[in-house]
Enzyme design. Sequence first.
Site, short mmCIF file in Angstrom:
data_model
loop_
_atom_site.label_atom_id
_atom_site.label_comp_id
_atom_site.label_asym_id
_atom_site.label_seq_id
_atom_site.Cartn_x
_atom_site.Cartn_y
_atom_site.Cartn_z
N CYS A 91 -0.58 -15.96 10.24
CA CYS A 91 -1.28 -15.30 9.23
C CYS A 91 -1.10 -15.87 7.92
CB CYS A 91 -0.70 -13.75 9.26
SG CYS A 91 -1.21 -12.94 11.10
N HIS B 126 -15.06 15.70 -6.34
CA HIS B 126 -14.54 16.09 -4.98
C HIS B 126 -14.58 15.00 -3.92
CE1 HIS B 126 -15.55 20.48 -5.55
NE2 HIS B 126 -14.97 20.33 -6.60
N CYS C 219 3.44 -13.85 9.77
CA CYS C 219 4.00 -14.97 10.65
C CYS C 219 3.24 -16.50 10.09
CB CYS C 219 3.93 -14.91 12.06
SG CYS C 219 2.20 -14.68 12.47
N HIS D 119 -2.99 -10.71 15.78
CA HIS D 119 -2.25 -9.86 14.66
C HIS D 119 -2.91 -8.69 13.79
CE1 HIS D 119 0.96 -13.29 15.23
NE2 HIS D 119 0.35 -12.99 16.49
N GLU E 189 -2.81 -8.49 10.51
CA GLU E 189 -3.30 -8.98 9.61
C GLU E 189 -4.80 -9.55 9.94
OE1 GLU E 189 1.13 -10.00 8.91
OE2 GLU E 189 -0.23 -9.59 10.60
#
Length: 516
Positions: A429, A98, A426, A398, A400
């Site tokens: 990153c 579970h 970008c 950002h 990331e």
Amino acid sequence: MAAPGRLTIDPGENSVGCCRCKTQSNVREASTQTGPVQGHKPRLSKANLFTLLSLWMELYPKNKTNKENGTQQTRTTGLVVVQESKITGLHCSSSELHAGQIAIIKHGTRLKGCNLYFSRKPCSTCLKMIVNAGVNRISYWPADPEISLLPADKGSSSSSTGGYSMLDATLDASAAERLKSNSRPHICVLLQPLPSNMHQFVEETSKNGDFLGKIAYENPQLNIEELFTDHRKKKLADHTKVFFISDEDQHRDILLKMGLENFCLNPYFSSLRQHMRDLIQVLVTVDSSVPDCSGYGFYCRDLQQAGRNPPHQLSQEEARHCVIQARLLAYRTEDPKVGVGAVIWAQRKSGNCDGTGQMHLVGCGYNAYPVGSEYAEFPQMDDKQQDRQIRKYRYIIHAEQNALIFRSMEINEDENTIIFTTKCPCDECVPLIKGSGIKQIYTADLDSGKDKDDISYLRFDRLQGVHKFTWQREKPDGCVLDQSPTALKANGILGKHSRQVRQESWTNKKPCVQDK
């Protein structure tokens, strides 16, 4: 101690109360980043984000060895572990364990002081262990619990329902309620009203996101609005069946057995069900932003062109599931223009106790201003402003970057670590992703190759040593179409600033593609 049947209200956030719908205004939400502000685009509260992630984790794709019998009385359950507002675990119950048991195995004493968000009320077996671990709060979705109280299908027996009977389920609900009533942690339902314009905002941003946007670029004659609407209609039926009890009398009966009798009378019952519908609608809309019925998927173009299969490639179902996790995170953004989410997972060579198989969470984040800052302390303007000094780009952290900063464990070089992000990384990153030891990126690449004064995406295509899985169309023969987004025209413009005009709605204006 939480009283039986009572909803605990999170200080500083709007919650559904025990016997009334309670709204607190002018209260700044405690946050690892910053709180909501009047006039800002709507955001998901933390409680609703964690609740949605728990529901989505319940739907984690099962592999062949982990598929459960559909007649089992034990229901698959998703779990989000939160410590000091940071997500440290995303789990899903397996065929043998579970969700609460998995939390004990994975986190142990680190659960002390954590908040747990379950997609179903945990059974007494799990509840007694996690209460004993010293958790702070256990929140659960107010529908059918982990040990199902819904009548079993005709012809099923206790041997075909995981050893449980309807009597066992009722006894377990009673035991879980007694544990709840005598425990130190708050055990509650925590559903909060959505902002009035949240549904509209989620729909608009989902339809105009990069994934449907890529489809629109490559298929200018396709009706994206119709594709999105059809997908959402199907998913709404599927998710409602899983998470919502359509029979009101049956729902009341389950709430009574779960110790939530205060919700069984109107207007509280109607209010509870409406909040449930609202959150399911958000989940369905975000789910539809990355359609799974369009012939598109995540493929590594460079490797396929070289005739090689990438190592440790995820199934399309797993990749899409993780990208939608990132899409949900994006709705906590503080960027008034573009919401971005990122989530980092790693694949271990062994350890299949979790319903996620060998995958385990490393970190997640969304784009936001620095921790502790007040909204409007930093510029809110975008690239349309002539004065670069009042633009936001130098201040926004950002998604990331936040996923790496707030990761819950270190990145192991021996593991296949994967980042899923809702937009192309970008130039800020890309070196962080490579330097951190991440081996794979799953993303959309509409911005790849674009450059602007304050933000550019030139390094992504040139990135070496990290496998890039981008959202692409697959040919019937299994090959990926070689159609780089840098070769596409944005509204007839190709070049340095083409991304600036790409913010048009995909569903309102048909984009042009370069003549071949």
